[in-house]
Design a protein around this motif. Structure first.
Motif, PDB file in Angstrom:
ATOM      1  N   SER A   1       2.921   5.418  -3.170  1.00  0.00           N
ATOM      2  CA  SER A   1       3.914   6.402  -2.946  1.00  0.00           C
ATOM      3  C   SER A   1       3.996   7.132  -4.655  1.00  0.00           C
ATOM      4  O   SER A   1       4.720   8.180  -5.512  1.00  0.00           O
ATOM      5  CB  SER A   1       5.795   5.933  -2.907  1.00  0.00           C
ATOM      6  N   ILE A   2       3.778   5.579  -5.377  1.00  0.00           N
ATOM      7  CA  ILE A   2       2.933   6.015  -7.129  1.00  0.00           C
ATOM      8  C   ILE A   2       2.536   6.938  -7.141  1.00  0.00           C
ATOM      9  O   ILE A   2       2.875   7.283  -8.650  1.00  0.00           O
ATOM     10  CB  ILE A   2       3.254   4.580  -7.995  1.00  0.00           C
ATOM     11  N   ASP A   3       1.039   6.860  -6.721  1.00  0.00           N
ATOM     12  CA  ASP A   3      -0.170   8.273  -6.757  1.00  0.00           C
ATOM     13  C   ASP A   3       0.358   9.060  -6.732  1.00  0.00           C
ATOM     14  O   ASP A   3      -0.593  10.109  -7.523  1.00  0.00           O
ATOM     15  CB  ASP A   3      -0.947   7.459  -6.597  1.00  0.00           C
ATOM     16  N   SER A   4       1.388   9.597  -5.883  1.00  0.00           N
ATOM     17  CA  SER A   4       1.444  10.646  -5.240  1.00  0.00           C
ATOM     18  C   SER A   4       2.544  11.801  -6.122  1.00  0.00           C
ATOM     19  O   SER A   4       3.268  11.206  -6.310  1.00  0.00           O
ATOM     20  CB  SER A   4       2.261  11.017  -3.508  1.00  0.00           C
TER      21      SER A   4
ATOM     22  N   ILE B   1       0.723  -1.211  -0.327  1.00  0.00           N
ATOM     23  CA  ILE B   1      -0.091   0.138   0.086  1.00  0.00           C
ATOM     24  C   ILE B   1       1.314   1.475  -0.008  1.00  0.00           C
ATOM     25  O   ILE B   1       0.984   2.334  -0.714  1.00  0.00           O
ATOM     26  CB  ILE B   1      -0.870  -0.300   1.263  1.00  0.00           C
ATOM     27  N   LYS B   2       1.684   1.607   1.156  1.00  0.00           N
ATOM     28  CA  LYS B   2       2.754   2.171   0.947  1.00  0.00           C
ATOM     29  C   LYS B   2       3.615   2.809  -0.663  1.00  0.00           C
ATOM     30  O   LYS B   2       3.766   4.146  -0.982  1.00  0.00           O
ATOM     31  CB  LYS B   2       3.901   2.517   1.929  1.00  0.00           C
ATOM     32  N   LEU B   3       4.212   1.616  -1.177  1.00  0.00           N
ATOM     33  CA  LEU B   3       4.604   1.846  -3.011  1.00  0.00           C
ATOM     34  C   LEU B   3       3.213   1.994  -3.732  1.00  0.00           C
ATOM     35  O   LEU B   3       3.975   2.919  -4.439  1.00  0.00           O
ATOM     36  CB  LEU B   3       5.300  -0.266  -3.011  1.00  0.00           C
ATOM     37  N   VAL B   4       2.439   1.373  -3.723  1.00  0.00           N
ATOM     38  CA  VAL B   4       1.587   2.582  -4.169  1.00  0.00           C
ATOM     39  C   VAL B   4       0.732   3.771  -4.210  1.00  0.00           C
ATOM     40  O   VAL B   4       1.066   4.369  -5.070  1.00  0.00           O
ATOM     41  CB  VAL B   4       0.086   1.034  -4.450  1.00  0.00           C
TER      42      VAL B   4
END
Length: 96
Positions: free
Chosen positions: A91-94, A86-89
């Motif tokens: 960070s990609i969306d931000s 979830i943190k990885l996703v």
């Protein structure tokens, strides 16, 4: 619903349960009897069937605790991995 008469560890028992199938009940009885048979062989010097049953129940509970502990470890590992993903996703969306 199940309603069966079986011997569990040498004791006749009438099992009535609305939440399990006859197959599941028979499997549980067979496993309990198998473990009881193993305990009888391991402790052939003990003639008191109550003590043998207590040993068999102890072995069953130990096995259940092991399974429960393994499930908790798997759940904890999966929860940590899910949080990492979830943190990885996120960070990609931000926007950077």
């Amino acid at each position: 619903m199940v309603n069966i008469n079986r011997k569990i560890m040498g004791i006749p028992v009438n099992i009535i349960d609305n939440e399990i199938t006859e197959f599941d009940a028979n499997c549980a009885v067979e496993l309990a009897n198998k473990i009881y048979g193993q305990v009888q062989k391991e402790h052939s010097d003990i003639m008191d069937t109550s003590i043998l049953r207590a040993y068999a129940i102890f072995k069953i509970v130990l096995e259940l605790q092991t399974i429960k502990g393994n499930q908790e470890v798997f759940l904890d590992t999966n929860t940590k991995r899910m949080k990492e993903l979830i943190k990885l996703v996120e960070s990609i969306d931000s926007p950077i």
